[in-house]
Design an enzyme around this catalytic site. Sequence first.
Site, mmCIF file in Angstrom:
data_model
loop_
_atom_site.group_PDB
_atom_site.id
_atom_site.type_symbol
_atom_site.label_atom_id
_atom_site.label_comp_id
_atom_site.label_asym_id
_atom_site.label_seq_id
_atom_site.Cartn_x
_atom_site.Cartn_y
_atom_site.Cartn_z
ATOM 1 N N TYR A 95 62.048 11.961 52.777
ATOM 2 C CA TYR A 95 61.714 12.777 51.452
ATOM 3 C C TYR A 95 61.771 14.258 51.939
ATOM 4 O O TYR A 95 62.149 15.138 51.108
ATOM 5 C CB TYR A 95 60.346 12.443 50.864
ATOM 6 C CG TYR A 95 60.687 10.993 50.270
ATOM 7 C CD1 TYR A 95 61.767 10.101 50.097
ATOM 8 C CD2 TYR A 95 59.635 10.676 49.380
ATOM 9 C CE1 TYR A 95 61.842 8.939 49.399
ATOM 10 C CE2 TYR A 95 59.406 9.348 48.657
ATOM 11 C CZ TYR A 95 60.666 8.755 48.637
ATOM 12 O OH TYR A 95 60.639 7.300 48.003
ATOM 13 N N GLU B 175 26.186 35.050 30.074
ATOM 14 C CA GLU B 175 27.441 34.643 30.705
ATOM 15 C C GLU B 175 27.552 33.410 31.136
ATOM 16 O O GLU B 175 27.403 33.066 32.332
ATOM 17 C CB GLU B 175 27.954 35.659 31.604
ATOM 18 C CG GLU B 175 27.974 37.219 31.327
ATOM 19 C CD GLU B 175 27.629 38.323 32.223
ATOM 20 O OE1 GLU B 175 27.865 37.806 33.478
ATOM 21 O OE2 GLU B 175 27.520 39.653 32.000
ATOM 22 N N ASN C 278 34.357 46.808 32.949
ATOM 23 C CA ASN C 278 34.837 45.529 32.159
ATOM 24 C C ASN C 278 36.337 45.162 32.519
ATOM 25 O O ASN C 278 37.155 46.397 32.272
ATOM 26 C CB ASN C 278 34.835 45.700 30.700
ATOM 27 C CG ASN C 278 33.496 44.792 30.211
ATOM 28 O OD1 ASN C 278 33.107 44.826 29.171
ATOM 29 N ND2 ASN C 278 32.628 44.246 30.935
ATOM 30 N N ARG D 160 65.247 15.022 51.819
ATOM 31 C CA ARG D 160 65.937 14.621 50.597
ATOM 32 C C ARG D 160 65.490 15.174 49.400
ATOM 33 O O ARG D 160 66.306 15.592 48.346
ATOM 34 C CB ARG D 160 66.158 12.948 50.574
ATOM 35 C CG ARG D 160 66.785 12.628 49.399
ATOM 36 C CD ARG D 160 67.104 11.084 49.381
ATOM 37 N NE ARG D 160 66.321 10.180 50.245
ATOM 38 C CZ ARG D 160 65.858 9.249 49.486
ATOM 39 N NH1 ARG D 160 65.758 8.849 48.334
ATOM 40 N NH2 ARG D 160 64.952 8.564 50.407
ATOM 41 N N HIS E 272 25.599 48.308 39.295
ATOM 42 C CA HIS E 272 26.753 47.177 39.485
ATOM 43 C C HIS E 272 27.325 47.189 40.657
ATOM 44 O O HIS E 272 28.192 46.320 41.150
ATOM 45 C CB HIS E 272 27.328 47.261 38.389
ATOM 46 C CG HIS E 272 27.047 46.607 37.119
ATOM 47 N ND1 HIS E 272 25.941 46.970 36.478
ATOM 48 C CD2 HIS E 272 27.484 45.641 36.207
ATOM 49 C CE1 HIS E 272 25.857 46.521 35.311
ATOM 50 N NE2 HIS E 272 26.471 45.426 35.251
ATOM 51 N N TYR F 170 27.255 48.307 20.553
ATOM 52 C CA TYR F 170 27.216 47.566 21.946
ATOM 53 C C TYR F 170 28.005 48.432 23.015
ATOM 54 O O TYR F 170 29.073 48.798 22.652
ATOM 55 C CB TYR F 170 27.633 46.190 21.967
ATOM 56 C CG TYR F 170 27.704 45.692 23.477
ATOM 57 C CD1 TYR F 170 26.264 45.268 23.995
ATOM 58 C CD2 TYR F 170 28.858 45.686 24.257
ATOM 59 C CE1 TYR F 170 26.395 44.911 25.596
ATOM 60 C CE2 TYR F 170 28.664 45.135 25.350
ATOM 61 C CZ TYR F 170 27.483 44.686 26.104
ATOM 62 O OH TYR F 170 27.527 44.316 27.311
ATOM 63 N N PHE G 77 37.599 40.144 28.640
ATOM 64 C CA PHE G 77 37.213 40.466 29.993
ATOM 65 C C PHE G 77 37.259 38.844 30.618
ATOM 66 O O PHE G 77 37.145 38.782 31.923
ATOM 67 C CB PHE G 77 35.678 41.022 30.203
ATOM 68 C CG PHE G 77 34.855 40.464 29.251
ATOM 69 C CD1 PHE G 77 34.291 39.144 29.580
ATOM 70 C CD2 PHE G 77 34.291 41.082 28.275
ATOM 71 C CE1 PHE G 77 33.198 38.516 28.698
ATOM 72 C CE2 PHE G 77 33.475 40.598 27.514
ATOM 73 C CZ PHE G 77 32.852 39.327 27.699
#
Length: 510
Positions: free
Chosen positions: A280, A414, A195, A283, A83, A53, A328
């Site tokens: 608060y 994915e 990646n 404090r 991409h 792959y 990834f």
Amino acid sequence: MTEIVLRPGTVPLDHWRAVLDGAVPSLDPAGRDRIAASAAVVAGIVAKGDPVYGINTGFGKLASVRIPAGDVETLQRNLILSHCCGVGEPLAPEIVRLVMALKLNSLGRGASGVRPQTIALIEAMLAKNIVPVVPEKGSVGASGDLAPLAHMTAAMIGVGDVFFEGAHMPAEAALQKAGLKPIVLAAKEGLALINGTQVSTALALTGLFRAHRAARAALITGALSTDAAMGSSAPFHAEIHELRGHRGQIDTAAALRALLKGSEIRDSHLEGDERVQDPYCIRCQPQVDGACLDLLRMAARTLETEANAVTDNPLVLGDGSVVSGGNFHAEPVAFAADQIAIAVCEVGAIAQRRIALLVDPGLSFGLPAFLAKKPGLNSGLMIAEVTSAALMSENKQMAHPASVDSTPTSANQEDHVSMACHGARRLLQMTQNLAGIIGIEAITAAQGVDFRAPLRTGTELLKAHAAIRAVVPELEVDRYMADDLAAGAELVLSGALNASVSTEILPELA
């Protein structure tokens, strides 16, 4: 510029902070043999022709498609071009440089199959300050920060744009001008470069450093507000916090004690003070800001680990095998970003309440309404407090966890993603807002302390007060306030307010 050497797997947080500040990183030469060995494994797979792959197959849902050896280089180039789908404004150049340094560190561990000459090009681009133009949006934080890293990688092959020598120009022209050549990607190199979690991690680290700087400044302004309100320092007693045991709370209380030490304002009402307890926001500063510090420290440990991780796929393992996994997936970064966002939100929330206390004559123990010298004729800091509330509210809206917002992508291959990239990117706006809030508190608290004259605050806070007054004069009558608020925020963002007090007082991330 400062030069730093990255020793992959062991780079400390301070090195990444230095890269953001302009340091030039390079890899420790000791790892070159390991890098070359992993590249040789990939070359051997291509020569043999067995399907692996990302080396000689398609990607994602197309992993079953075999790619002939003659098309392997085209496969990698096509991967990068397809991409490059980022949108939005470019990331800041210093953040992109950090992305490149993180990628350099990851590839330097020798588990990615990338050739030494490809890594050398990243080093050379960093050294010559050739910074790819990387759009800010497009990653879902799984299968790597694919789109933004593709834009980074595109510059390496001479495609897209870069920032170079103060100009925005085509990558190929910048490389040529710098005496560099675009690289032809070999098998797996495009995939190894896109990646990974480096964009998410760079954004999260930037947010972390800015959040920590603002949180430290909030201790200074919180102490100054305590004095301005004539609040009690008794809740900061060391034993109270040791009895609970949280490190951040203990460290925060110690910082507040050191900052308030020697205050004439505090000493003036140690006896005869009819108030039993402060609100608060005064404090409980150690309990709230200390818990936020603990969150930031937890996120820092996660991000330091991630910055040293190998997060591409597949990986060349120590025995020479090439195995697909899921490093990834940026879930750890997404969680860290969410933790930082919560801390940023809460540091700002309690600071805003201190601002509100100081401008309210019903709560501020004798201070005039809105800290105006002639209230009514002057509105004083009335709307500065409203602005701090607006910033606080915006941060609350942005603090919703990004990590729980998965959506399937890429034809359901994915099917669970981290959303780390935009979860980390929002920290830039959130920390800008926080700096605005803390800057307004600095202005408000300094004005309140001025009203306590002739009594003086403590030695450390006098230094902080002087730093504030150097950029924001005392408010005598109403004036145009936007510039003052911007100056206050810059005191926080630049670290100048923190630098005004003794360095050992404010707690570190480590």
